[in-house]
Design a protein around this motif. Structure first.
Motif, short mmCIF file in Angstrom:
data_model
loop_
_atom_site.label_atom_id
_atom_site.label_comp_id
_atom_site.label_asym_id
_atom_site.label_seq_id
_atom_site.Cartn_x
_atom_site.Cartn_y
_atom_site.Cartn_z
N ASP A 237 0.85 -1.20 0.00
CA ASP A 237 0.00 0.00 0.00
C ASP A 237 0.88 1.25 0.00
O ASP A 237 1.22 1.78 1.06
CB ASP A 237 -0.91 -0.03 1.22
CG ASP A 237 -2.03 0.99 1.14
OD1 ASP A 237 -2.19 1.58 0.06
OD2 ASP A 237 -2.74 1.17 2.13
N ARG A 238 1.21 1.73 -1.18
CA ARG A 238 2.15 2.86 -1.27
C ARG A 238 1.57 4.16 -0.74
O ARG A 238 2.29 4.98 -0.18
CB ARG A 238 2.58 3.05 -2.73
CG ARG A 238 3.43 1.90 -3.27
CD ARG A 238 3.97 2.22 -4.64
NE ARG A 238 2.91 2.49 -5.60
CZ ARG A 238 3.12 2.78 -6.87
NH1 ARG A 238 4.36 2.88 -7.33
NH2 ARG A 238 2.11 2.99 -7.70
N ASN A 239 0.24 4.35 -0.91
CA ASN A 239 -0.35 5.62 -0.45
C ASN A 239 -1.04 5.49 0.89
O ASN A 239 -1.60 6.46 1.40
CB ASN A 239 -1.33 6.16 -1.50
CG ASN A 239 -2.42 5.17 -1.83
OD1 ASN A 239 -2.59 4.15 -1.16
ND2 ASN A 239 -3.17 5.44 -2.89
N GLY A 240 -1.05 4.30 1.50
CA GLY A 240 -1.57 4.14 2.85
C GLY A 240 -3.06 4.28 3.00
O GLY A 240 -3.54 4.55 4.10
N ASN A 241 -3.85 4.07 1.90
CA ASN A 241 -5.30 4.23 2.02
C ASN A 241 -6.02 2.91 2.26
O ASN A 241 -7.25 2.89 2.37
CB ASN A 241 -5.86 4.91 0.76
CG ASN A 241 -5.73 4.04 -0.49
OD1 ASN A 241 -5.06 3.01 -0.47
ND2 ASN A 241 -6.33 4.48 -1.57
N GLY A 242 -5.29 1.80 2.33
CA GLY A 242 -5.91 0.51 2.61
C GLY A 242 -6.64 -0.11 1.45
O GLY A 242 -7.27 -1.16 1.61
#
Length: 363
Positions: A237-242
Motif C-alpha cells: 500500500d504505497r499511499n496508505g489508504n488501505g
C-alpha cells in the motif's frame, strides 16, 4: 400514414394499435413512412396509435424536425392531415462513451468501468456531471473512483443511481472517469447493462446533456450455489489508504489461514480466495513466517481490532465478502546505545563509583 423527417429513425417493433382494434403496421424505408392499416373503424371510436422514432446521432444542432400524419379511407383517397409537431435538435456539447473491463462475470467478481467525457462544443462548460444507473445486483466499491487517474470523492446518489461532479471542461477537453463495481450474491444471470450520461452548464446558464452511453456485462450463474466466497489481496500500500489501487504490487506466496485451519497462498498478484465458505463471521490470519520481514500489515479499519495480520470478516448469505491486507514498510530497528567506558562498568568487590561516566564517542 406518417412520413418521417429525414433526421428521424423509426424504431422497429415500437408501433402500437389501440387496444381491441385489429390491424397491421409496416414501415417503408424508401418513403420513410410508417403505415397503419385498419380494416374497420367502429362509429364513434376514439383512440390513438403510437410509435417511436429516434433523432439521428449525426443530426446537426438547432435543426428543425417537423412531423405530420395523414389519414385516408376507402371512401376518400385524399388524405386528411393531422396537426404538425415541431421540435428542434439540441446542439450537443458533450459526448460520452463507456467501457466495461470485463464482458463476462459472476457473483463475487469485480468489474472496472471507464466513462470518457468530451466537450465537443465551442463554449466551456461548468459543473459537468456524470450520472450512472447501475444494474440490479451490482454495488459500487467505495474509494474506487478516479478522474484522469487521480482519486476523487465517492459519487453522490442512491445505491443504483450514482453521480460525479467533474468540474469545468474547456472546449475539446476530455476527462476519464473510472470506478469499480462488485457483483453481489443475488445478481440475476443474463445481460446486465448500465447507462451513463453527462450534463453541463454553459456560461449563459443553458444546459447541455449528452446522449446516453452503455456497457453490457454477461452475468453467468455462480457455481457455488448457496455457499460464499471470501476474496482479497495482499498488496504493498504505497499511499496508505488501505485499498489496492492500480500500480500497487501484490505480495505473492503469503499463507492466509481461515479459523477452521484451512489455508491458501496468495498468487503472483497477491490475490487469494476461499470458496465454499458458510455465511456468518470468520477470522483470517496471515502466517507472518511467509511474509517479507521488510513489510508489516497495516490495520486500516476496525475489522482488524488493531492487529494488521488478523482480520474479522462477516460473510452474507451467498456472499461474497472481501478482505484485503495492506502492507507497509516495517520500521527500522532502533540503533543500540553507545558503549560505556571501562571505569563505568560494574566491578566485583568494589564500592567505588564514578560520577562522571559518559558514553564513549561512536567510532
Amino acid at each position: 400514414m406518417d412520413p418521417l423527417d429525414e433526421l428521424l429513425e423509426y424504431q422497429p417493433g415500437s408501433a402500437l394499435l389501440p387496444e381491441g382494434l385489429a390491424g397491421t403496421v409496416s414501415y417503408d424505408a424508401g418513403s420513410r413512412a410508417v403505415r397503419f392499416d385498419i380494416p374497420s373503424l367502429p362509429a364513434g371510436f376514439s383512440g390513438e396509435i403510437t410509435f417511436r422514432a429516434a433523432v439521428r446521432r449525426d443530426a446537426p444542432g438547432n435543426a428543425p424536425i417537423v412531423n405530420t400524419a395523414g389519414v385516408t379511407t376507402s371512401l376518400s383517397s385524399a388524405p386528411t392531415l393531422s396537426n404538425s409537431t415541431f421540435n428542434t435538435v439540441l446542439a450537443r456539447s458533450l459526448l460520452v462513451t463507456k467501457k466495461a473491463g470485463s464482458t463476462v462475470a459472476e457473483a463475487g467478481d469485480i468489474v472496472a468501468y471507464t466513462v470518457r467525457v468530451e466537450n465537443v462544443g465551442a463554449a466551456p462548460l461548468e459543473h459537468v456531471t456524470v450520472e450512472d444507473q447501475i444494474p440490479a445486483g451490482f454495488r459500487y466499491i467505495k474509494g474506487s473512483s478516479r478522474v484522469d487517474g487521480s482519486a476523487v470523492a465517492d459519487p453522490a446518489g442512491s445505491s443504483r443511481h450514482l453521480g460525479w461532479d467533474l468540474g469545468s471542461m474547456a472546449p475539446a477537453a476530455v476527462k476519464l472517469l473510472s470506478y469499480r463495481l462488485v457483483l453481489l450474491a443475488g445478481v440475476p444471470a443474463g445481460t446486465s447493462v448500465n447507462w451513463a450520461r453527462a450534463s453541463g452548464i454553459t456560461g449563459t446558464g443553458s444546459g447541455s446533456v449528452s446522449p446516453p452511453a452503455s456497457a453490457a456485462v454477461k452475468v453467468r450463474p455462480s457455481i457455488l450455489g448457496d455457499k460464499a466466497v471470501i476474496m482479497g489481496r495482499i498488496f504493498r500500500d504505497r499511499n496508505g489508504n488501505g485499498i489496492p489501487d492500480p500500480g500497487e504490487a501484490g505480495e505473492p506466496g503469503v499463507r492466509i489461514y481461515l479459523e477452521d485451519g484451512s489455508f491458501v497462498l496468495s498468487d503472483a498478484e497477491g490475490q487469494y480466495s476461499f470458496t465454499g465458505v458458510a455465511s456468518g463471521n470468520h477470522v483470517l490470519k496471515i502466517d507472518r513466517e511467509t511474509l517479507d520481514p521488510a513489510l508489516r500489515p497495516l490495520p486500516y479499519n476496525t475489522s482488524f481490532a488493531g492487529v494488521g495480520w488478523s482480520q474479522f470478516v462477516t460473510v452474507p448469505f451467498g456472499g461474497p465478502a472481501r478482505a484485503d491486507f495492506a502492507m507497509m514498510p516495517a520500521p527500522e530497528p532502533p540503533s543500540p546505545p553507545p558503549p560505556l567506558p571501562p571505569e563505568c562498568l560494574p566491578r566485583r568487590r568494589s564500592h567505588r563509583r564514578s560520577h562522571w561516566c559518559r558514553p564513549l564517542p561512536a567510532p
